[in-house]
Design a protein around this motif. Structure first.
Motif, PDB file in Angstrom:
ATOM      1  N   ALA A 159      -3.795  23.349  -0.921  1.00 10.50           N
ATOM      2  CA  ALA A 159      -2.380  23.031  -1.164  1.00 10.50           C
ATOM      3  C   ALA A 159      -1.952  21.834  -0.317  1.00 10.50           C
ATOM      4  O   ALA A 159      -0.995  21.888   0.448  1.00 10.50           O
ATOM      5  CB  ALA A 159      -1.490  24.239  -0.902  1.00 10.50           C
ATOM      6  N   LYS A 160      -2.708  20.728  -0.454  1.00  7.53           N
ATOM      7  CA  LYS A 160      -2.407  19.509   0.295  1.00  7.53           C
ATOM      8  C   LYS A 160      -2.372  18.307  -0.643  1.00  7.53           C
ATOM      9  O   LYS A 160      -3.031  18.288  -1.676  1.00  7.53           O
ATOM     10  CB  LYS A 160      -3.469  19.276   1.376  1.00  7.53           C
ATOM     11  N   LEU A 161      -1.589  17.297  -0.240  1.00  7.20           N
ATOM     12  CA  LEU A 161      -1.485  16.044  -0.985  1.00  7.20           C
ATOM     13  C   LEU A 161      -1.809  14.893  -0.048  1.00  7.20           C
ATOM     14  O   LEU A 161      -1.250  14.803   1.049  1.00  7.20           O
ATOM     15  CB  LEU A 161      -0.064  15.876  -1.546  1.00  7.20           C
ATOM     16  N   THR A 162      -2.728  14.013  -0.469  1.00 10.00           N
ATOM     17  CA  THR A 162      -3.034  12.793   0.284  1.00 10.00           C
ATOM     18  C   THR A 162      -2.550  11.597  -0.531  1.00 10.00           C
ATOM     19  O   THR A 162      -2.915  11.453  -1.700  1.00 10.00           O
ATOM     20  CB  THR A 162      -4.548  12.674   0.544  1.00 10.00           C
ATOM     21  N   VAL A 163      -1.714  10.775   0.093  1.00  8.49           N
ATOM     22  CA  VAL A 163      -1.120   9.615  -0.590  1.00  8.49           C
ATOM     23  C   VAL A 163      -1.586   8.335   0.093  1.00  8.49           C
ATOM     24  O   VAL A 163      -1.471   8.196   1.312  1.00  8.49           O
ATOM     25  CB  VAL A 163       0.426   9.688  -0.553  1.00  8.49           C
ATOM     26  N   MET A 164      -2.158   7.430  -0.684  1.00  6.20           N
ATOM     27  CA  MET A 164      -2.498   6.092  -0.194  1.00  6.20           C
ATOM     28  C   MET A 164      -1.389   5.158  -0.656  1.00  6.20           C
ATOM     29  O   MET A 164      -1.206   4.966  -1.857  1.00  6.20           O
ATOM     30  CB  MET A 164      -3.844   5.634  -0.763  1.00  6.20           C
ATOM     31  N   GLY A 165      -0.676   4.606   0.303  1.00  7.13           N
ATOM     32  CA  GLY A 165       0.494   3.798  -0.019  1.00  7.13           C
ATOM     33  C   GLY A 165       1.712   4.396   0.650  1.00  7.13           C
ATOM     34  O   GLY A 165       1.614   5.026   1.704  1.00  7.13           O
ATOM     35  N   SER A 166       2.866   4.249   0.044  1.00  2.00           N
ATOM     36  CA  SER A 166       4.084   4.791   0.651  1.00  2.00           C
ATOM     37  C   SER A 166       4.958   5.448  -0.423  1.00  2.00           C
ATOM     38  O   SER A 166       5.026   4.984  -1.552  1.00  2.00           O
ATOM     39  CB  SER A 166       4.879   3.676   1.353  1.00  2.00           C
ATOM     40  N   ALA A 167       5.575   6.544  -0.012  1.00  2.71           N
ATOM     41  CA  ALA A 167       6.503   7.258  -0.894  1.00  2.71           C
ATOM     42  C   ALA A 167       7.357   8.168  -0.031  1.00  2.71           C
ATOM     43  O   ALA A 167       6.888   8.710   0.982  1.00  2.71           O
ATOM     44  CB  ALA A 167       5.750   8.066  -1.936  1.00  2.71           C
ATOM     45  N   THR A 168       8.606   8.320  -0.400  1.00  2.52           N
ATOM     46  CA  THR A 168       9.503   9.199   0.350  1.00  2.52           C
ATOM     47  C   THR A 168       9.259  10.649  -0.075  1.00  2.52           C
ATOM     48  O   THR A 168       8.701  10.914  -1.143  1.00  2.52           O
ATOM     49  CB  THR A 168      10.972   8.828   0.110  1.00  2.52           C
TER      50      THR A 168
END
Length: 701
Positions: free
Chosen positions: A41-50
């Motif tokens: 139950a994890k999210l990895t984001v490359m870049g930027s987001a609020t």
């Protein structure tokens, strides 16, 4: 460096929802890439987001996004108070009133239809919202199937059936969420092992601080009964420390000044002062959690098969349902309403819930359970490969043996006493760095001999042979028998040397240019559990057990025979170990290599599964191997094999059962023996059985 953010997710209900959420996040303009780990139950984001943008992307499933490092206590919501379950219960009330109304005022009454319609709308609101959106985007998943089936049932006047299907599907979804939450709890329990606060001593005073605020070099105080907050070195005190949370080994380990301790271990007796050596994100327990979460995100071969199958399965079910609904009325004079109903039943029966979760819930449960037992498995692929192993190769030193040579025999060939011989040997060897020298020094210390009484000068090392030095003006040599001339070694000494070498011991002689004083036999002691582990592995069907060592053939053969190994390969260089592993792999297809994770790296990499002795979490072992035995205990091997095989068996059972039930139910539809509510009940039953079958892995010890 690319901006990378990691978040924890709440409310992630199903594998399809995870895939849709990942796709939505990737569509955010400022996001370069994103990956959802459904198991953790994890999210990895490359870049930027609020956070707002991410939660908007997950609004269809009401997903809450929390930064990974945020110390936010998320309250546990009781099962019956969760929104989806609450709506299901309200829907159930209207369903019940609808049944009562159908008995009292008739099925076709406006009141009855109204109650069933309200039940459908309340229980199916979230389902319809997602299903309709997916339909118009041509994303055909289980929610699309269910939406078409329920709306279709209402259009042909089967309001009661539609309401029952909505209610049973809601229960099925709730069960899936519950089972995944239960499987994820293995990670959450790992995360709760290490305390969030620590007592730190600064400037002569003690403060309670968050572990995130600790710096390398800080001194933390651990009182009896407290958990150690951070990895470090003991600088004051001594105590028994229970490291079961890290290694799975329940027997406490005695710690004193200079020993390493790990975050999450329990200090049982004395007070300890520990100098912090790692930051919170670099601690052993943090690395274990990270590796377990990554492992649960890795797709096992069986899961990849199910994912590929499901991609074609769902559209195929929709085509079959359309053909069932259309062909009989158009070409066989069938009734439209009857065959449309049966077509809708095909959609419900075809819902791939049980199939989709058949593999991930088993993999997540198994990897989490193994981590709690001190076995770190780095992915579903290795979990499956361990279940297929036919051969296992072992390094000798530090794996089958303790990795700490010990003096086992002392023989004298003159008037020198045993005490004098050992004292002279230790006086010379204290200048050497060889592992055999350390064995002699330990033996001398055990007998309380002085290492400084004898005056030693002119020490010189003879690489690969031994050492020499002057003691009170006389030159003495210590080393292999080949160092000494044949005329200095009497016949009785030759016989003794041969006998000890056949027992697998390394023989060192001590003497001068005139006479041989005696010999010292040294052996790396075999682990007490090694023989029983090899025997157990043979019973489990590991048909080939091989020892690979750089040691001499006589020593290797003696150890191999004492352990009951099927084969021994001695005097091997690291590249030769690699060659042997490749040969075994070509012969038997699946082979594991068990080593210490450092000098066995090539062989570990070439094996189907590389298994490292963890040495309580050394960085090298954690990074190089596919599987790590955290307690350095060979007895964890049979457990890992049994867990892998049981997981493989359960996955096969789940897939077979899910597909067989679908096929059986589809056959019952043609003669009209299966109703809509029976179809969803069968699907829910399959889902429940798959979940319960997977959770059997928790009981394996």
């Amino acid at each position: 460096m690319e901006n990378k953010q990691v978040y924890r997710l709440q409310g992630l209900s199903c594998a399809n929802c995870a895939a849709q959420f990942e796709k939505n996040v990737k569509m955010i303009d400022t996001v370069k890439d994103a990956q959802v780990n459904f198991g953790a139950a994890k999210l990895t984001v490359m870049g930027s987001a609020t956070i707002e943008q991410l939660e908007q992307a997950g609004a269809f499933d009401r997903i809450k996004v929390i930064p990974e490092k945020e110390q936010k206590e998320t309250p546990s919501v009781p099962f019956w108070r969760k929104r989806a379950n609450l709506l299901a219960m309200i829907s159930a009330f209207f369903l019940l009133f609808g049944y009562i109304a159908s008995i009292s005022v008739g099925e076709k009454s406006v009141v009855t239809i109204g109650l069933f319609a309200i039940s459908i709308l309340i229980g199916g609101y979230d389902l319809f919202k997602t299903g309709i959106a997916h339909f118009f985007r041509f994303q055909f998943d289980m929610k699309t199937l269910m939406t078409i089936a329920i709306i279709g049932a209402a259009l042909i006047g089967e309001w009661q059936e539609g309401a029952v299907v909505v209610f049973l599907f809601a229960i099925s979804e709730a069960l899936e969420r519950y089972s995944m939450d239960k499987a994820r709890r293995s990670i959450h329990r790992l995360m709760e092992i290490a305390p969030k606060k620590a007592i730190v001593r600064r400037g002569g005073r003690e403060y309670e601080v968050n572990v995130d605020d600790l710096q390398i070099g800080d001194t933390i105080v651990i009182k009896p009964g407290q958990k150690i907050a951070m990895d470090g070195i003991v600088i004051r005190g001594e105590s028994s420390v229970n490291e079961a949370a890290i290694t799975g080994e329940s027997i406490p380990v005695y710690k004193t000044v200079g020993d390493e301790v790990y975050a999450g271990a329990l200090n049982e007796e004395g007070a300890l002062e520990v100098r912090v050596t790692k930051r919170v994100e670099d601690s052993t327990i943090a690395k274990i959690i990270h590796l377990v979460e990554e492992a649960q995100a890795e797709r096992a071969p069986s899961q990849q098969f199910v994912d590929r199958f499901a991609r074609y399965y769902t559209p195929a079910i929709m085509v079959i349902a359309f053909l069932v609904a259309v062909i009989p009325p158009l070409w066989l004079a069938g009734e439209w309403q009857r065959w449309i109903y049966r077509g809708l039943t095909v959609l419900v029966v075809g819902c791939p819930c049980a199939l989709v979760i058949s593999t991930p819930v088993a993999i997540v449960t198994a990897i989490g359970q193994a981590a709690r037992q001190g076995v770190l498995i780095k992915g579903g692929i290795y979990l499956e490969e361990m279940g297929r192993l036919a051969a296992m190769a072992f390094d000798k030193t530090g794996t089958l043996t303790k990795g700490m040579p010990e003096v086992t025999d002392i023989r004298l060939f003159g008037s020198t006493s045993e005490k004098e011989l050992l004292e002279m040997a230790a006086a010379i060897e204290k200048h050497s760095q060889h592992p055999l020298a350390s064995a002699i020094l330990r033996k001398a210390q055990q007998q309380n001999l002085s290492l400084d009484r004898l005056h030693v000068t002119d020490f010189r090392s003879m690489t690969g042979k031994g050492a020499a030095a002057c003691i009170h003006g006389t030159m003495y040599m210590i080393g292999k028998p080949s160092v000494f001339s044949d005329h200095l070694v009497p016949a009785e000494a030759h016989e003794e040397i041969q006998k000890l070498q056949q027992e697998g011991k390394t023989v060192i002689l001590l003497g001068n240019e005139e006479k041989l004083l005696g010999l010292i036999a040294i052996s790396d002691q075999v682990r007490s559990s090694a023989a029983s582990v090899i025997k157990t592995l043979r019973k489990l069907g590991i048909e080939k057990t091989v020892m690979l060592t750089g040691d001499n053939a006589a020593t290797a053969k003696a150890i191999g025979e004492s352990l009951g190994l099927t084969d021994v390969k001695a005097e091997l260089l690291p590249e030769e170990k690699l060659t042997v592993i490749k040969e075994i792999r070509n012969e038997l297809n699946c082979v594991a290599m068990v080593g210490d994770g450092i000098n066995d790296a090539p062989a570990l990499a070439a094996a189907t599964v590389g298994i490292a002795m963890g040495k309580a979490g050394t960085d090298v072992a954690l990074e190089t191997a596919d599987v790590v035995l955290m307690a350095d205990d060979l007895r964890q091997l049979p457990y890992a094999i049994r867990l892998s095989r049981k997981t493989l068996r359960i996955i096969k059972e789940n897939i077979t059962f899910a597909l067989a039930l679908k096929l059986f139910a589809l056959l019952l539809i043609i003669p009209g023996w299966l109703t809509l509510w029976m179809a969803i009940f069968a699907d829910m039953g399959a889902t429940l059985l798959v979940l319960l079958n997977s959770l059997r892995l928790v009981r394996l010890q």
